[in-house]
Structure formats: structure tokens, C-alpha cells
Design a protein around this motif. Structure first.
Motif, PDB file in Angstrom:
ATOM      1  N   CYS A  29       1.089  -1.192   0.054  1.00  0.00           N
ATOM      2  CA  CYS A  29       0.050  -0.156  -0.073  1.00  0.00           C
ATOM      3  C   CYS A  29       1.019   1.117   0.089  1.00  0.00           C
ATOM      4  O   CYS A  29       1.655   1.491   0.877  1.00  0.00           O
ATOM      5  CB  CYS A  29      -0.870  -0.168   1.031  1.00  0.00           C
ATOM      6  N   ALA A  30       0.721   2.062  -0.909  1.00  0.00           N
ATOM      7  CA  ALA A  30       1.572   3.279  -1.169  1.00  0.00           C
ATOM      8  C   ALA A  30       0.622   4.590  -1.143  1.00  0.00           C
ATOM      9  O   ALA A  30      -0.463   4.507  -1.697  1.00  0.00           O
ATOM     10  CB  ALA A  30       2.515   3.140  -2.328  1.00  0.00           C
ATOM     11  N   ALA A  31       1.190   5.700  -0.379  1.00  0.00           N
ATOM     12  CA  ALA A  31       0.293   6.807  -0.296  1.00  0.00           C
ATOM     13  C   ALA A  31       0.878   7.629  -1.156  1.00  0.00           C
ATOM     14  O   ALA A  31       2.064   7.915  -1.395  1.00  0.00           O
ATOM     15  CB  ALA A  31       0.484   7.185   1.093  1.00  0.00           C
ATOM     16  N   SER A  32       0.050   8.789  -1.806  1.00  0.00           N
ATOM     17  CA  SER A  32       0.543   9.774  -2.634  1.00  0.00           C
ATOM     18  C   SER A  32      -0.265  10.978  -2.125  1.00  0.00           C
ATOM     19  O   SER A  32      -1.345  10.686  -1.430  1.00  0.00           O
ATOM     20  CB  SER A  32       0.603   9.664  -3.984  1.00  0.00           C
ATOM     21  N   GLY A  33       0.168  11.962  -2.566  1.00  0.00           N
ATOM     22  CA  GLY A  33      -0.564  13.394  -2.075  1.00  0.00           C
ATOM     23  C   GLY A  33       0.013  13.738  -0.736  1.00  0.00           C
ATOM     24  O   GLY A  33       1.183  13.749  -0.477  1.00  0.00           O
ATOM     25  N   ARG A  34      -0.831  14.275   0.249  1.00  0.00           N
ATOM     26  CA  ARG A  34      -0.666  14.688   1.266  1.00  0.00           C
ATOM     27  C   ARG A  34      -0.237  13.318   2.262  1.00  0.00           C
ATOM     28  O   ARG A  34      -0.649  12.387   2.124  1.00  0.00           O
ATOM     29  CB  ARG A  34      -1.906  15.378   2.159  1.00  0.00           C
ATOM     30  N   THR A  35       0.942  13.564   2.852  1.00  0.00           N
ATOM     31  CA  THR A  35       1.515  12.444   3.766  1.00  0.00           C
ATOM     32  C   THR A  35       1.653  13.156   5.272  1.00  0.00           C
ATOM     33  O   THR A  35       1.769  14.356   5.422  1.00  0.00           O
ATOM     34  CB  THR A  35       2.960  12.036   3.442  1.00  0.00           C
ATOM     35  N   PHE A  36       1.937  12.509   6.246  1.00  0.00           N
ATOM     36  CA  PHE A  36       1.945  12.854   7.644  1.00  0.00           C
ATOM     37  C   PHE A  36       3.434  12.039   8.287  1.00  0.00           C
ATOM     38  O   PHE A  36       3.623  11.071   7.739  1.00  0.00           O
ATOM     39  CB  PHE A  36       0.724  12.179   8.482  1.00  0.00           C
ATOM     40  N   SER A  37       3.896  12.911   9.009  1.00  0.00           N
ATOM     41  CA  SER A  37       5.203  12.424   9.578  1.00  0.00           C
ATOM     42  C   SER A  37       4.850  11.253  10.661  1.00  0.00           C
ATOM     43  O   SER A  37       5.315  10.476  10.952  1.00  0.00           O
ATOM     44  CB  SER A  37       6.024  13.387  10.242  1.00  0.00           C
ATOM     45  N   ARG A  38       3.376  11.548  11.568  1.00  0.00           N
ATOM     46  CA  ARG A  38       3.111  10.731  12.531  1.00  0.00           C
ATOM     47  C   ARG A  38       1.695  10.013  11.713  1.00  0.00           C
ATOM     48  O   ARG A  38       0.855  10.776  11.465  1.00  0.00           O
ATOM     49  CB  ARG A  38       2.742  11.228  13.776  1.00  0.00           C
ATOM     50  N   TYR A  39       1.621   8.901  11.717  1.00  0.00           N
ATOM     51  CA  TYR A  39       0.395   8.180  11.179  1.00  0.00           C
ATOM     52  C   TYR A  39      -0.047   6.807  11.697  1.00  0.00           C
ATOM     53  O   TYR A  39       0.852   6.033  12.159  1.00  0.00           O
ATOM     54  CB  TYR A  39       0.673   8.133   9.598  1.00  0.00           C
ATOM     55  N   ALA A  40      -0.840   6.412  11.283  1.00  0.00           N
ATOM     56  CA  ALA A  40      -1.679   5.138  11.622  1.00  0.00           C
ATOM     57  C   ALA A  40      -2.135   4.550  10.062  1.00  0.00           C
ATOM     58  O   ALA A  40      -2.749   5.287   9.363  1.00  0.00           O
ATOM     59  CB  ALA A  40      -2.792   4.961  12.753  1.00  0.00           C
ATOM     60  N   MET A  41      -1.413   3.392   9.839  1.00  0.00           N
ATOM     61  CA  MET A  41      -1.996   2.823   8.558  1.00  0.00           C
ATOM     62  C   MET A  41      -2.506   1.141   8.994  1.00  0.00           C
ATOM     63  O   MET A  41      -2.060   0.548   9.843  1.00  0.00           O
ATOM     64  CB  MET A  41      -0.856   2.689   7.573  1.00  0.00           C
ATOM     65  N   ALA A  42      -3.377   0.691   8.347  1.00  0.00           N
ATOM     66  CA  ALA A  42      -4.059  -0.533   8.685  1.00  0.00           C
ATOM     67  C   ALA A  42      -4.402  -1.256   7.492  1.00  0.00           C
ATOM     68  O   ALA A  42      -4.604  -0.874   6.428  1.00  0.00           O
ATOM     69  CB  ALA A  42      -5.232  -0.443   9.595  1.00  0.00           C
ATOM     70  N   TRP A  43      -4.802  -2.483   7.502  1.00  0.00           N
ATOM     71  CA  TRP A  43      -5.255  -3.327   6.434  1.00  0.00           C
ATOM     72  C   TRP A  43      -6.493  -3.771   7.360  1.00  0.00           C
ATOM     73  O   TRP A  43      -6.527  -4.406   8.337  1.00  0.00           O
ATOM     74  CB  TRP A  43      -4.368  -4.640   6.168  1.00  0.00           C
ATOM     75  N   GLY A  86      -4.048  10.337   9.779  1.00  0.00           N
ATOM     76  CA  GLY A  86      -2.821  11.321  10.475  1.00  0.00           C
ATOM     77  C   GLY A  86      -3.146  11.371  11.956  1.00  0.00           C
ATOM     78  O   GLY A  86      -2.200  11.846  12.564  1.00  0.00           O
ATOM     79  N   ASP A  87      -4.151  10.954  12.531  1.00  0.00           N
ATOM     80  CA  ASP A  87      -4.461  10.991  13.984  1.00  0.00           C
ATOM     81  C   ASP A  87      -3.839   9.522  14.576  1.00  0.00           C
ATOM     82  O   ASP A  87      -4.376   8.533  14.272  1.00  0.00           O
ATOM     83  CB  ASP A  87      -5.615  11.285  14.291  1.00  0.00           C
ATOM     84  N   VAL A  88      -2.745   9.592  15.349  1.00  0.00           N
ATOM     85  CA  VAL A  88      -2.193   8.352  15.794  1.00  0.00           C
ATOM     86  C   VAL A  88      -3.131   7.974  17.100  1.00  0.00           C
ATOM     87  O   VAL A  88      -2.581   6.857  17.931  1.00  0.00           O
ATOM     88  CB  VAL A  88      -0.856   8.329  16.166  1.00  0.00           C
ATOM     89  N   THR A  89      -4.138   8.579  17.633  1.00  0.00           N
ATOM     90  CA  THR A  89      -4.747   8.056  18.674  1.00  0.00           C
ATOM     91  C   THR A  89      -6.131   7.419  18.308  1.00  0.00           C
ATOM     92  O   THR A  89      -6.528   7.680  17.136  1.00  0.00           O
ATOM     93  CB  THR A  89      -5.377   9.188  19.584  1.00  0.00           C
ATOM     94  N   GLY A  90      -6.861   6.885  19.075  1.00  0.00           N
ATOM     95  CA  GLY A  90      -8.179   6.370  18.888  1.00  0.00           C
ATOM     96  C   GLY A  90      -7.809   4.986  18.627  1.00  0.00           C
ATOM     97  O   GLY A  90      -6.957   4.197  18.983  1.00  0.00           O
ATOM     98  N   SER A  91      -9.038   4.079  18.391  1.00  0.00           N
ATOM     99  CA  SER A  91      -9.237   2.415  18.135  1.00  0.00           C
ATOM    100  C   SER A  91      -8.612   2.210  16.666  1.00  0.00           C
ATOM    101  O   SER A  91      -9.346   2.510  15.695  1.00  0.00           O
ATOM    102  CB  SER A  91     -10.608   2.086  18.453  1.00  0.00           C
ATOM    103  N   TYR A  92      -7.560   1.598  16.754  1.00  0.00           N
ATOM    104  CA  TYR A  92      -6.867   1.374  15.253  1.00  0.00           C
ATOM    105  C   TYR A  92      -7.754  -0.106  14.500  1.00  0.00           C
ATOM    106  O   TYR A  92      -7.592  -0.164  13.571  1.00  0.00           O
ATOM    107  CB  TYR A  92      -5.613   0.821  15.551  1.00  0.00           C
ATOM    108  N   PHE A  93      -8.609  -0.501  15.505  1.00  0.00           N
ATOM    109  CA  PHE A  93      -9.340  -1.579  15.133  1.00  0.00           C
ATOM    110  C   PHE A  93     -10.755  -1.361  14.343  1.00  0.00           C
ATOM    111  O   PHE A  93     -11.377  -2.094  13.840  1.00  0.00           O
ATOM    112  CB  PHE A  93      -9.650  -2.788  16.146  1.00  0.00           C
ATOM    113  N   THR A  94     -11.229   0.143  14.263  1.00  0.00           N
ATOM    114  CA  THR A  94     -12.295   0.204  13.925  1.00  0.00           C
ATOM    115  C   THR A  94     -12.444   0.836  12.700  1.00  0.00           C
ATOM    116  O   THR A  94     -11.533   2.096  12.243  1.00  0.00           O
ATOM    117  CB  THR A  94     -12.844   1.205  14.838  1.00  0.00           C
ATOM    118  N   PRO A  95     -12.971   0.819  11.412  1.00  0.00           N
ATOM    119  CA  PRO A  95     -12.836   1.258  10.523  1.00  0.00           C
ATOM    120  C   PRO A  95     -13.071   2.956  10.244  1.00  0.00           C
ATOM    121  O   PRO A  95     -12.637   3.585   9.397  1.00  0.00           O
ATOM    122  CB  PRO A  95     -13.852   0.575   9.450  1.00  0.00           C
ATOM    123  N   SER A  96     -14.109   3.217  11.226  1.00  0.00           N
ATOM    124  CA  SER A  96     -14.439   4.728  11.076  1.00  0.00           C
ATOM    125  C   SER A  96     -13.151   5.544  11.489  1.00  0.00           C
ATOM    126  O   SER A  96     -13.241   6.799  11.456  1.00  0.00           O
ATOM    127  CB  SER A  96     -15.745   4.964  11.973  1.00  0.00           C
TER     128      SER A  96
END
Length: 126
Positions: free
Chosen positions: A22-36, A101-111
Motif C-alpha cells: 500500500c503506497a500513499a501519495s498526495g498529502r503525507t504525515f510524519s506521524r500516522y496510523a495505517m491498517a489493513w 494522520g491521527d495516531v490516537t483512537g481505536s486502530y481496530f475500527t474502520p471509522s
């Protein structure tokens, strides 16, 4: 805006391996959460794995894939991989990459995730 593009899906036999990218383009963040996540026909979208990048890195896995799948970060900013080993027919689904770009919250939730890719099909035959 962040655009996400997945690749690497395909048709394999049970016990085989695949690596999704998975590759991101456009705006990127220095701190981030990414998931599958994955979604099979007629089923809810299901969390698979997440990686949270701050000064350190944290990874999270669904119980059904722990020990078989590995999420990792690529050298390019906001690039992630999902190495899938010992694939089973029940792993068959469209696999979607998500980012926020928000590294808080529930990483398990699609929303939680603001950005999504189009998905890549993984089919595992028995």
C-alpha cells in the motif's frame, strides 16, 4: 488528501504466501496510523493489522491472523506491506488499506481512518 493504492493480491492455494503493498501519495504525515482491513462478500469489514508510526512503531493484529501475517513499514513515507503466510481459504476477501494522520483512537475500527484505498482481491483455494 491522501491517495492510497494497494497491490499484490491474487489467486493462491492454501498454505501459500502473498505480500500486499500500500503506497500513499498526495498529502503525507510524519506521524500516522495505517491498517489493513478485509471484507468478504456479505460480511462486515474486518480489521486485520495496523501499524502506528510515531517516534517508535507499534503493530497490532487480529487474533485470526496473528503469527501468520506481518505488517511492516516501507522505506518510502506511508508505505506499508502485509506479508501473508500460511494462507487459508477463510482469508479470501478484498483487502483494503487505510490511513489516518491521527495516531490516537481505536486502530481496530474502520471509522477511525479517513483515507482508504480501492482494495485488492485475495482468493485462497483449498
Amino acid at each position: 488528501q491522501v491517495q492510497l493504492v494497494e497491490s499484490g493480491g491474487g489467486l493462491v492455494q492454501a498454505g501459500d504466501s502473498l505480500r500486499l503493498s500500500c503506497a500513499a501519495s498526495g498529502r503525507t504525515f510524519s506521524r500516522y496510523a495505517m491498517a489493513w482491513f478485509r471484507q468478504a462478500p456479505g460480511k462486515e469489514r474486518e480489521f486485520v493489522a495496523a501499524i502506528v508510526v510515531t517516534a517508535t512503531r507499534f503493530t497490532y493484529y487480529a487474533g485470526s491472523v496473528k503469527g501468520r501475517f506481518t505488517i511492516s513499514r516501507g522505506s518510502a513515507k506511508m508505505t506499508v506491506y502485509l506479508q501473508m503466510n500460511s494462507l487459508k481459504p477463510e482469508d479470501t476477501a478484498v483487502y483494503l488499506c487505510a490511513a489516518d494522520g491521527d495516531v490516537t483512537g481505536s486502530y481496530f475500527t474502520p471509522s477511525k481512518y479517513a483515507y482508504w484505498g480501492q482494495g485488492t482481491q485475495v482468493t485462497v483455494s483449498s
